[in-house]
Design an enzyme around this catalytic site. Sequence first.
Site, PDB file in Angstrom:
ATOM      1  N   ARG A   1       0.776  -0.963  -0.290  1.00  0.00           N
ATOM      2  CA  ARG A   1      -0.131  -0.021   0.484  1.00  0.00           C
ATOM      3  C   ARG A   1       1.036   1.383   0.019  1.00  0.00           C
ATOM      4  O   ARG A   1       2.450   1.184   0.565  1.00  0.00           O
ATOM      5  CB  ARG A   1      -0.977  -0.368   1.303  1.00  0.00           C
TER       6      ARG A   1
ATOM      7  N   ASP B   1       3.951  -0.323  -7.884  1.00  0.00           N
ATOM      8  CA  ASP B   1       2.858  -0.396  -7.634  1.00  0.00           C
ATOM      9  C   ASP B   1       1.516  -0.019  -7.336  1.00  0.00           C
ATOM     10  O   ASP B   1       0.219   0.425  -7.466  1.00  0.00           O
ATOM     11  CB  ASP B   1       2.383  -1.728  -7.922  1.00  0.00           C
TER      12      ASP B   1
ATOM     13  N   GLU C   1      -4.385   7.102  -5.710  1.00  0.00           N
ATOM     14  CA  GLU C   1      -4.119   6.399  -6.067  1.00  0.00           C
ATOM     15  C   GLU C   1      -6.163   6.523  -7.289  1.00  0.00           C
ATOM     16  O   GLU C   1      -6.676   7.271  -6.641  1.00  0.00           O
ATOM     17  CB  GLU C   1      -4.813   5.527  -6.202  1.00  0.00           C
TER      18      GLU C   1
ATOM     19  N   HIS D   1      -1.572  -0.516  -9.806  1.00  0.00           N
ATOM     20  CA  HIS D   1      -2.193  -1.381  -8.830  1.00  0.00           C
ATOM     21  C   HIS D   1      -2.828  -2.176  -9.540  1.00  0.00           C
ATOM     22  O   HIS D   1      -4.049  -2.400  -9.636  1.00  0.00           O
ATOM     23  CB  HIS D   1      -2.640  -0.593  -7.899  1.00  0.00           C
TER      24      HIS D   1
ATOM     25  N   SER E   1      -0.197  -5.539 -10.412  1.00  0.00           N
ATOM     26  CA  SER E   1       0.908  -6.115  -9.905  1.00  0.00           C
ATOM     27  C   SER E   1       0.306  -7.520  -9.768  1.00  0.00           C
ATOM     28  O   SER E   1       0.976  -8.781  -9.730  1.00  0.00           O
ATOM     29  CB  SER E   1       2.141  -5.844  -9.125  1.00  0.00           C
TER      30      SER E   1
END
Lengths: 292, 292
Positions: free
Chosen positions: A202, A226, A231, A250, A252
């Site tokens: 995160r 990632d 976000e 985000h 992966s």
Amino acid sequence: MEVHGTPTGDQLAGAEVLYVWDHRFADLAAVLRRADRLRWVHAASVGVNRLICPELAERGITLTNSRGVFDVSIAEWVLAATLSFIKGFPRTLALQREHTWQYRTTGRLAGKRAAVVGTGSIGRAIADRLSRLDVQVTLVGRTAGADQTFGAVRGSDDLLSVATDVDMLVAAVPLTAATTGLIDAEVLAALGPAGFVVNIGRGPTVVESELIEALQTGTVAGAALDVFEVEPLPADSPLWSMPNVLVSPHMSGDYVGFEVDMMGVFVDNLRRWLRGDQLHNIVDPDFGYVRG
Amino acid sequence: MEVHGTPTGDQLAGAEVLYVWDHRFADLAAVLRRADRLRWVHAASVGVNRLICPELAERGITLTNSRGVFDVSIAEWVLAATLSFIKGFPRTLALQREHTWQYRTTGRLAGKRAAVVGTGSIGRAIADRLSRLDVQVTLVGRTAGADQTFGAVRGSDDLLSVATDVDMLVAAVPLTAATTGLIDAEVLAALGPAGFVVNIGRGPTVVESELIEALQTGTVAGAALDVFEVEPLPADSPLWSMPNVLVSPHMSGDYVGFEVDMMGVFVDNLRRWLRGDQLHNIVDPDFGYVRG
């Protein structure tokens, strides 16, 4: 019943089980207050930081997650990002766009030293695959201790000393009070100018402004990210334009067909629930992740 | 004596040992005719196709190569290229340049099937590392037979059938009459529309025009190429502009410090030479590579 957005009182009436599809859903406390029969919430994600709320413990509601589904895909993504960085692929692709043949020498992964912060199934899968490629891996957990697979786990209070001794630092931790801001300017300085940072957990585990500065000043060499503090990553973030940074949206863990495997975890637990058996992947709400 | 370009008669006078630094050097026959005391030629490369000439056998001159030096670096490059393709990194980097957050699902390497053509130390290092990441590997050699490590080697006369059964095809062979044009339109069609081609050996093993067509028409999915029929790759080659192709300037094996390791191979052999011992890495000029 399938619900889009926050469910209404009518939609919740009588529901005992809630399956939360979207890892961005952050209204669980409000939902719980309007669903008096709810006994079990399942998250279609591994990170459940947005779902943790006092109502879970107060009402004795069980929270489970999708631990295990993303282990292989995320571990492979970390290898992909690390090898791509070591072999200079972003530069190779940039030269290719210009039709420029420019020979360079690059690096090798074997023999490098990595610290993987996070002893959950994802952190262990990453550590395992790095080890398979002859990387010396140090596993870092909440507390130090012996470990069956990796010999020992170092405690995160020792992260500064661990960072000094490794070439790369991989963050694979749930977002909790203890992991927020864990990787800061001091840790990055300890990692040093050849160091590579990977975050697949995160965003707020890394202090983003301090990472940006470390990347700009050469305090560390590069990063593959990632996840981000905000976000989608805002269009004006300097990270987008850094040649030594991989910005990944985000994704992966999300391989073609992951939804089916994730539903499999839920269905397996639903069968247990209907039989009255103990559920798998129960999140400890005091810790914010599945323990042990 | 250190010589740049083709050595003169004076420079060659009395020389018994020739160290060929540049893998592009192609004047060995002419040099041998002017160096009557030459007994041993060492190549600072693994591929020696440009050095093979009738004069070697006629004069009983030993040719050795640098087998072993590039095994790890090339195997890691193949992993990097394959994982980068599977995880969609070229697209991720292209979106990053536009500051565009675009979530996608990608693939997993584990469980995929690969054929590695080449049973030398590089082919085996590639096959080994793919296996470590749970890829099912078929090793393809000049002739079929049993193999201690991989159970069996399929013969290259069986390549069409092997290609049908795999997701990726890695060429790691020396350039010989038998390997020239080995991977052609027919093999690419057998590999199929999800297939991925990697070449780290020598360009002419793949029929480049047929690969380009296969990539353009979707007969295969993508390719990672470190070697080409003509190097540097001409600026007007369509390969440069293909989003599903990685064009790498013959550098997959060359890690920082490889020159030192390569010189170590030569120095070790030089000590053997001075002691009158058998040399390592002797190339069989009839085959064009180190056998066994």
